[in-house]
Design a protein around this motif. Structure first.
Motif, PDB file in Angstrom:
ATOM      1  N   GLU A  32      77.203 -46.295  79.557  1.00  0.00           N
ATOM      2  CA  GLU A  32      76.412 -45.633  80.582  1.00  0.00           C
ATOM      3  C   GLU A  32      75.097 -46.372  80.727  1.00  0.00           C
ATOM      4  N   ARG A  33      74.585 -46.378  81.932  1.00  0.00           N
ATOM      5  CA  ARG A  33      73.286 -46.994  82.185  1.00  0.00           C
ATOM      6  C   ARG A  33      72.194 -46.012  81.759  1.00  0.00           C
ATOM      7  N   VAL A  34      71.213 -46.535  81.047  1.00  0.00           N
ATOM      8  CA  VAL A  34      70.058 -45.752  80.624  1.00  0.00           C
ATOM      9  C   VAL A  34      68.822 -46.476  81.122  1.00  0.00           C
ATOM     10  N   THR A  35      67.930 -45.751  81.739  1.00  0.00           N
ATOM     11  CA  THR A  35      66.700 -46.346  82.247  1.00  0.00           C
ATOM     12  C   THR A  35      65.534 -45.857  81.393  1.00  0.00           C
ATOM     13  N   CYS A  36      64.665 -46.782  81.015  1.00  0.00           N
ATOM     14  CA  CYS A  36      63.466 -46.400  80.266  1.00  0.00           C
ATOM     15  C   CYS A  36      62.318 -47.308  80.687  1.00  0.00           C
ATOM     16  N   ARG A  37      61.135 -46.903  80.347  1.00  0.00           N
ATOM     17  CA  ARG A  37      59.943 -47.704  80.611  1.00  0.00           C
ATOM     18  C   ARG A  37      59.430 -48.223  79.285  1.00  0.00           C
ATOM     19  N   GLU A  38      58.903 -49.450  79.300  1.00  0.00           N
ATOM     20  CA  GLU A  38      58.372 -50.050  78.085  1.00  0.00           C
ATOM     21  C   GLU A  38      57.070 -50.767  78.421  1.00  0.00           C
ATOM     22  N   ASP A  39      56.189 -50.838  77.445  1.00  0.00           N
ATOM     23  CA  ASP A  39      54.915 -51.520  77.634  1.00  0.00           C
ATOM     24  C   ASP A  39      55.148 -53.013  77.856  1.00  0.00           C
ATOM     25  N   VAL A  40      54.322 -53.610  78.702  1.00  0.00           N
ATOM     26  CA  VAL A  40      54.457 -55.027  79.035  1.00  0.00           C
ATOM     27  C   VAL A  40      54.422 -55.920  77.792  1.00  0.00           C
ATOM     28  N   PRO A  41      53.532 -55.706  76.824  1.00  0.00           N
ATOM     29  CA  PRO A  41      53.534 -56.590  75.642  1.00  0.00           C
ATOM     30  C   PRO A  41      54.870 -56.576  74.888  1.00  0.00           C
ATOM     31  N   VAL A  42      55.507 -55.425  74.830  1.00  0.00           N
ATOM     32  CA  VAL A  42      56.809 -55.347  74.159  1.00  0.00           C
ATOM     33  C   VAL A  42      57.854 -56.109  74.959  1.00  0.00           C
ATOM     34  N   LEU A  43      57.853 -55.944  76.269  1.00  0.00           N
ATOM     35  CA  LEU A  43      58.791 -56.678  77.113  1.00  0.00           C
ATOM     36  C   LEU A  43      58.567 -58.184  77.014  1.00  0.00           C
ATOM     37  N   GLU A  44      57.326 -58.602  76.895  1.00  0.00           N
ATOM     38  CA  GLU A  44      57.045 -60.029  76.731  1.00  0.00           C
ATOM     39  C   GLU A  44      57.641 -60.562  75.432  1.00  0.00           C
ATOM     40  N   ARG A  45      57.597 -59.745  74.378  1.00  0.00           N
ATOM     41  CA  ARG A  45      58.187 -60.158  73.104  1.00  0.00           C
ATOM     42  C   ARG A  45      59.708 -60.228  73.209  1.00  0.00           C
ATOM     43  N   ILE A  46      60.296 -59.283  73.939  1.00  0.00           N
ATOM     44  CA  ILE A  46      61.746 -59.325  74.167  1.00  0.00           C
ATOM     45  C   ILE A  46      62.095 -60.553  74.991  1.00  0.00           C
ATOM     46  N   ASN A  47      61.310 -60.828  76.026  1.00  0.00           N
ATOM     47  CA  ASN A  47      61.543 -62.024  76.845  1.00  0.00           C
ATOM     48  C   ASN A  47      61.486 -63.289  75.996  1.00  0.00           C
ATOM     49  N   ALA A  48      60.575 -63.329  75.032  1.00  0.00           N
ATOM     50  CA  ALA A  48      60.462 -64.499  74.162  1.00  0.00           C
ATOM     51  C   ALA A  48      61.740 -64.693  73.344  1.00  0.00           C
ATOM     52  N   LEU A  49      62.352 -63.602  72.898  1.00  0.00           N
ATOM     53  CA  LEU A  49      63.616 -63.697  72.166  1.00  0.00           C
ATOM     54  C   LEU A  49      64.724 -64.239  73.066  1.00  0.00           C
ATOM     55  N   VAL A  50      64.737 -63.787  74.318  1.00  0.00           N
ATOM     56  CA  VAL A  50      65.730 -64.279  75.276  1.00  0.00           C
ATOM     57  C   VAL A  50      65.474 -65.759  75.565  1.00  0.00           C
ATOM     58  N   ASP A  51      64.217 -66.120  75.783  1.00  0.00           N
ATOM     59  CA  ASP A  51      63.870 -67.523  76.058  1.00  0.00           C
ATOM     60  C   ASP A  51      64.234 -68.440  74.898  1.00  0.00           C
ATOM     61  N   ALA A  52      64.182 -67.904  73.674  1.00  0.00           N
ATOM     62  CA  ALA A  52      64.530 -68.694  72.484  1.00  0.00           C
ATOM     63  C   ALA A  52      66.038 -68.668  72.219  1.00  0.00           C
ATOM     64  N   ASP A  53      66.800 -68.125  73.161  1.00  0.00           N
ATOM     65  CA  ASP A  53      68.266 -68.039  73.047  1.00  0.00           C
ATOM     66  C   ASP A  53      68.733 -67.204  71.861  1.00  0.00           C
ATOM     67  N   GLU A  54      67.907 -66.254  71.437  1.00  0.00           N
ATOM     68  CA  GLU A  54      68.334 -65.315  70.403  1.00  0.00           C
ATOM     69  C   GLU A  54      69.280 -64.274  70.998  1.00  0.00           C
ATOM     70  N   TYR A  55      69.102 -63.971  72.277  1.00  0.00           N
ATOM     71  CA  TYR A  55      69.935 -63.019  73.009  1.00  0.00           C
ATOM     72  C   TYR A  55      70.165 -63.575  74.407  1.00  0.00           C
ATOM     73  N   PRO A  56      71.297 -63.242  75.018  1.00  0.00           N
ATOM     74  CA  PRO A  56      71.584 -63.776  76.351  1.00  0.00           C
ATOM     75  C   PRO A  56      70.730 -63.160  77.455  1.00  0.00           C
TER      76      PRO A  56
END
Length: 72
Positions: free
Chosen positions: A18-42
């Motif tokens: 199921e799709r779940v929608t949530c809001r997250e603080d920008v600094p946390v999303l930036e850290r998640i983006n860094a993991l994606v950019d480092a190819d830790e996650y697709p």
């Protein structure tokens, strides 16, 4: 439902989801983006799914070590 974007790190797929929608603080999303950019996650969804699974497993006292990973 899995997509072509899902990679080998998203190995705990279920047959239905199921799709779940949530809001997250920008600094946390930036850290998640860094993991994606480092190819830790697709993608961010895969990273958030893994984090959610680890959280639920930890809260329920389930051993989170899977497939040789020891990130828990």
């Amino acid at each position: 439902m899995s997509t072509a974007e899902d990679g080998p790190r998203d190995r705990h797929r279920t047959t239905s989801a199921e799709r779940v929608t949530c809001r997250e603080d920008v600094p946390v999303l930036e850290r998640i983006n860094a993991l994606v950019d480092a190819d830790e996650y697709p993608n961010r969804s895969a990273a958030i799914r893994e984090a959610t699974r680890q959280f639920v497993d930890r809260e329920q006292g389930v051993d989170t070590e899977r497939d040789g990973d020891s990130d828990a």
